[in-house]
Design a protein around this motif. Structure first.
Motif, short mmCIF file in Angstrom:
data_model
loop_
_atom_site.label_atom_id
_atom_site.label_comp_id
_atom_site.label_asym_id
_atom_site.label_seq_id
_atom_site.Cartn_x
_atom_site.Cartn_y
_atom_site.Cartn_z
N LEU A 100 0.83 -1.20 0.00
CA LEU A 100 0.00 0.00 0.00
C LEU A 100 0.87 1.26 0.00
N THR A 101 1.90 1.26 0.81
CA THR A 101 2.81 2.42 0.87
C THR A 101 3.43 2.69 -0.50
N ASP A 102 3.77 1.61 -1.23
CA ASP A 102 4.34 1.77 -2.57
C ASP A 102 3.32 2.35 -3.56
N GLN A 103 2.06 1.93 -3.42
CA GLN A 103 1.02 2.35 -4.37
C GLN A 103 0.50 3.77 -4.11
N LEU A 104 0.70 4.27 -2.90
CA LEU A 104 0.10 5.56 -2.54
C LEU A 104 0.55 6.71 -3.44
N LYS A 105 1.77 6.59 -3.99
CA LYS A 105 2.26 7.68 -4.85
C LYS A 105 1.43 7.83 -6.12
N LYS A 106 0.69 6.79 -6.51
CA LYS A 106 -0.14 6.83 -7.71
C LYS A 106 -1.56 7.34 -7.43
N VAL A 107 -1.86 7.60 -6.16
CA VAL A 107 -3.24 7.85 -5.73
C VAL A 107 -3.50 9.34 -5.54
N ASP A 108 -4.72 9.77 -5.93
CA ASP A 108 -5.13 11.17 -5.76
C ASP A 108 -5.94 11.38 -4.49
N VAL A 109 -6.79 10.41 -4.17
CA VAL A 109 -7.75 10.55 -3.07
C VAL A 109 -7.69 9.30 -2.19
N VAL A 110 -7.72 9.51 -0.88
CA VAL A 110 -7.76 8.40 0.08
C VAL A 110 -9.14 8.34 0.72
N LEU A 111 -9.79 7.19 0.58
CA LEU A 111 -11.05 6.92 1.28
C LEU A 111 -10.72 6.15 2.55
N GLU A 112 -10.94 6.77 3.69
CA GLU A 112 -10.73 6.07 4.96
C GLU A 112 -12.09 5.56 5.43
N VAL A 113 -12.25 4.24 5.48
CA VAL A 113 -13.52 3.65 5.90
C VAL A 113 -13.42 3.24 7.37
N ARG A 114 -14.37 3.72 8.16
CA ARG A 114 -14.44 3.33 9.57
C ARG A 114 -15.78 2.65 9.85
N ASP A 115 -15.81 1.91 10.93
CA ASP A 115 -17.03 1.28 11.41
C ASP A 115 -17.78 2.33 12.24
N ALA A 116 -18.99 2.71 11.81
CA ALA A 116 -19.73 3.78 12.49
C ALA A 116 -20.07 3.44 13.94
N ARG A 117 -20.02 2.16 14.30
CA ARG A 117 -20.28 1.78 15.70
C ARG A 117 -19.10 2.14 16.59
N ILE A 118 -17.87 2.15 16.00
CA ILE A 118 -16.65 2.41 16.77
C ILE A 118 -15.67 3.26 15.93
N PRO A 119 -16.04 4.51 15.63
CA PRO A 119 -15.19 5.32 14.74
C PRO A 119 -13.78 5.59 15.28
N PHE A 120 -13.64 5.76 16.58
CA PHE A 120 -12.30 6.00 17.13
C PHE A 120 -11.45 4.73 17.08
N ALA A 121 -12.04 3.61 17.46
CA ALA A 121 -11.29 2.35 17.51
C ALA A 121 -10.86 1.89 16.12
#
Length: 282
Positions: free
Chosen positions: A20-41
């Protein structure tokens, strides 16, 4: 005897994080998906470093599993912190159209800059990251309108990075779930186990079910337990509740009663329950 801490970092996750770290240079946007029941965790501490100056979309998935009031509280708190979250139900499809719009908006600056340089527009390249089993693959399948990546309610289904073209405007990199190589916050680790966002090998079902019941009691949310199992959860500890249910239904098998309680929560049979709320506004 002290209880061993919950730790889970299988080899495929370590490998995926390097790729993933190698591929990130090709990426424009990051979607961070969290579980709405435990967003901090379900917030990975490296997300800020991975995003850098890229566009970012915070996706709060499993909106169907928390009360509407809780969703509104999170929405208000996140906006106060300059974050516009996208609430989705990856399995049911709610919020997916709005998410697609947010991705295009987050990546629009890329093609504006290309146009200024006399270059043709290209699809926005987006990566979907998050803890195991928060619903990343289900969201990708919904965005595409058909099943192209494996999706299941258990951790560790996606094990390789794969590019998927959503439309002429969006390309998505589906990445395996990533989590810290050491879970320092054991309260968060317990919540990950309760929500099935970590491999089963990492925890003991009886211990986690008891913690789940005690957590609901501290949040004054124990009534669904009393209603479903006809055992008064208010008067006893989580451990005693697991034992009483075992005696009532499973000839004393605490393992079976613990698994029933956790599964009922995970599939929504106890109703919409949030395990984390936003901090109170001063």
């Amino acid at each position: 005897m002290s209880t061993p801490p919950i730790q889970w970092y299988p080899g495929h996750i370590a490998k995926a994080e390097r790729l993933l770290t190698d591929q990130l240079k090709k990426v424009d946007v990051v979607l961070e998906v969290r579980d709405a029941r435990i967003p901090f965790a379900t917030h990975h501490p490296n997300v800020g470093q991975w995003i850098g100056t890229k566009g970012r979309v915070l996706v709060m998935n499993r909106m169907d599993m928390i009360p509407d009031e809780t969703r509104q509280q999170w929405q208000a708190w996140l906006k106060e912190n300059d974050i516009s979250p996208q609430f989705t139900d990856g399995h049911g499809g709610r919020g997916i159209k709005e998410l697609a719009g947010a991705i295009k908006q987050a990546g629009a600056a890329i093609n504006r800059r290309r146009k200024e340089r006399g270059m043709l527009p290209r699809p926005i390249r987006c990566v979907v990251i998050g803890f195991p089993n928060v619903g990343k693959s289900a969201i990708i399948n919904r965005l595409l309108g058909k099943r192209v990546v494996d999706s299941a309610r258990r951790a560790g289904v996606t094990r390789a990075l794969r590019w998927v073209r959503i439309s002429d405007q969006i390309e998505l990199l589906d990445a395996p779930g990533v989590l810290p190589n050491k879970l320092d916050d054991q309260d968060a680790a317990i919540k990950l186990a309760i929500c099935d966002d970590i491999g089963e090998a990492a925890y003991d079902h009886q211990r986690i079910a008891a913690h789940f019941i005690d957590l609901l009691k501290t949040q004054h949310q124990e009534q669904p337990l009393t209603d479903r199992y006809e055992i008064n959860a208010s008067d006893i500890t989580g451990e005693d509740f697991v034992q009483d249910l075992a005696d009532l239904k499973f000839h004393g098998s605490k393992d079976r009663s613990a698994k029933l309680i956790l599964n009922d929560f995970r599939v929504g049979k106890l109703g919409a329950i949030a395990l984390e709320l936003p901090p109170a506004t001063p």
